[in-house]
Scaffold this active site. Structure first.
Site, PDB file in Angstrom:
ATOM      1  N   LYS A 188       0.560  -0.776  -0.207  1.00  0.00           N
ATOM      2  CA  LYS A 188       0.085   0.071   0.091  1.00  0.00           C
ATOM      3  C   LYS A 188       1.407   1.081  -0.167  1.00  0.00           C
ATOM      4  O   LYS A 188       0.881   1.862  -0.913  1.00  0.00           O
ATOM      5  CB  LYS A 188      -1.327   0.015   1.226  1.00  0.00           C
ATOM      6  CG  LYS A 188      -2.104  -1.008   0.848  1.00  0.00           C
ATOM      7  CD  LYS A 188      -2.953  -1.110   2.367  1.00  0.00           C
ATOM      8  CE  LYS A 188      -3.788  -1.637   2.044  1.00  0.00           C
ATOM      9  NZ  LYS A 188      -4.479  -3.068   3.184  1.00  0.00           N
TER      10      LYS A 188
ATOM     11  N   GLN B 142      -4.257  -1.147   9.601  1.00  0.00           N
ATOM     12  CA  GLN B 142      -4.169  -2.570   9.314  1.00  0.00           C
ATOM     13  C   GLN B 142      -4.969  -2.719   9.697  1.00  0.00           C
ATOM     14  O   GLN B 142      -4.782  -4.462  11.306  1.00  0.00           O
ATOM     15  CB  GLN B 142      -2.974  -3.134   8.563  1.00  0.00           C
ATOM     16  CG  GLN B 142      -2.713  -4.194   7.730  1.00  0.00           C
ATOM     17  CD  GLN B 142      -3.209  -4.330   6.965  1.00  0.00           C
ATOM     18  OE1 GLN B 142      -3.266  -3.261   5.925  1.00  0.00           O
ATOM     19  NE2 GLN B 142      -3.343  -5.302   6.098  1.00  0.00           N
TER      20      GLN B 142
ATOM     21  N   ASP C 241     -10.953   3.381   4.146  1.00  0.00           N
ATOM     22  CA  ASP C 241     -11.823   1.412   4.231  1.00  0.00           C
ATOM     23  C   ASP C 241     -13.156   2.085   4.180  1.00  0.00           C
ATOM     24  O   ASP C 241     -13.516   0.348   4.147  1.00  0.00           O
ATOM     25  CB  ASP C 241     -10.942   0.666   5.227  1.00  0.00           C
ATOM     26  CG  ASP C 241      -9.394  -0.738   4.935  1.00  0.00           C
ATOM     27  OD1 ASP C 241     -10.127  -0.505   4.091  1.00  0.00           O
ATOM     28  OD2 ASP C 241      -8.673  -0.652   6.458  1.00  0.00           O
TER      29      ASP C 241
END
Ligand code: NAP
Length: 285
Positions: A55, A99, A122
């Site tokens: 990422k 994460q 997200d």
């Protein structure tokens, strides 16, 4: 002999990243600003480390200000909340991603709730999940968003099609079903309590499989010509990566299908970059 069209997620993701990079270059030339993506990793989980590195690298390659915050596994929930408060308050930060999974001593729900919904790239904050359920604009989880972009590559219109989503997670199944509904599909969400799953899947023009079980969806369940999006990523004992769909069987029946790897996977990060650009533009509009 394979009959289904293979949906090349790797190529579509590369195209999407190029488009994003071009838009960022234009924004930078006009305003001197670039979107900032901050990824927070707690602990040493090997798979998470790989995801975060990728990422970080792809966000930088697209021209973003890409920052990874790698915190030790023993970081307390209070310290992580303090880090998020700092990122929420920082005007140069447009996107925040924590994460998952987090170490067991941290309540991931409380952490997600603490992210500014305008920076929640997200798309997991309840405000964004609520907007999606209400059919309003918000940040949408990356994997279902990527799945929809792949579907649109092979289906000119989704309107009126029967779609079956297998799996009801907050990360994939539920948001995928909401997006299909927004696209005017007739949507069924199947899960572990669904009765006669093969019969349910057999009526689908579109199947999205997000179960987490290798080769779970059999070729005989698939309606001939259906479009199959395989979200699953499962590692077999021999190290091979496979999806939730029995690809060898399904490719002979489906009209179009995503491979694993090289299908939905690459779209997830490309959509994270897209969400970061969306958040940047919304915050600065
Ligand atoms: P999850 O949270 O474990 O959810 C799995 C879902 O599958 C649950 O809703 C569960 O039903 C359902 N299920 C389990 N067994 C079933 C059965 N026998 N019949 C019907 N449904 C069943 O998993 P997830 O986070 O959604 O992830 C799903 C898969 O996608 C995993 O392989 C994951 O690695 C992969 N994934 C890939 C990406 C990507 O970038 N490509 C991103 C995220 C996830 P219940 O709710 O009834 O338990």
């Amino acid at each position: 002999m394979p009959q289904a069209t293979l949906i090349d997620g790797k190529a579509v993701a590369a195209e999407l990243r190029d488009e994003i990079a071009a838009e960022i270059a234009a924004i930078k030339a006009a305003s001197g600003r670039v979107p900032g993506l901050h990824v927070v990793l707690v602990g040493e989980d090997p798979a998470s480390r790989v995801y975060v590195a990728s990422k970080e690298k792809l966000a930088a390659a697209a021209g973003m200000n890409s920052v990874a915050h790698r915190l030790p596994a023993e970081t307390s929930e209070a310290d992580l909340l303090a880090k998020l408060a700092e990122l929420n308050a920082d005007d140069a930060v447009d996107g925040i991603l924590v994460q998952l999974p987090l170490p067991k001593h941290i309540d991931s729900g409380r952490i997600i709730d603490a992210i500014d919904p305008a920076k929640d790239v997200d798309g997991l904050h309840p405000i964004n999940a609520g907007k999606l359920a209400a059919g309003k604009n918000g940040l949408v989880p990356c994997t279902p968003l990527g799945s929809m972009l792949l579907l649109k590559r092979v289906l000119p219109s989704l309107s009126g099609l029967e779609a079956v989503v297998i799996g009801r997670s907050e990360l994939v199944g539920r948001p995928a079903a909401q997006l299909l509904l927004q696209a005017d599909c007739t949507v069924t969400i199947a899960h572990s309590r669904t009765k006669d799953l093969p019969a349910v899947v057999r009526r689908a023009d579109i199947v999205i499989a997000a179960v987490g079980r290798p080769h779970f969806v059999k070729g005989a369940w698939i309606k001939p010509g259906a479009t199959v999006i395989d979200v699953g990523i499962n590692r077999l004992p021999d190290g091979k990566l496979v999806g939730d769909v029995d690809f060898t069987e399904a490719v002979a029946v489906a009209g179009a299908i995503t491979p694993v790897p090289g299908g939905v996977g690459p779209m997830t990060i490309a959509c994270l970059l897209r969400n970061t650009l969306t958040a940047f533009k919304a915050r600065r509009a």
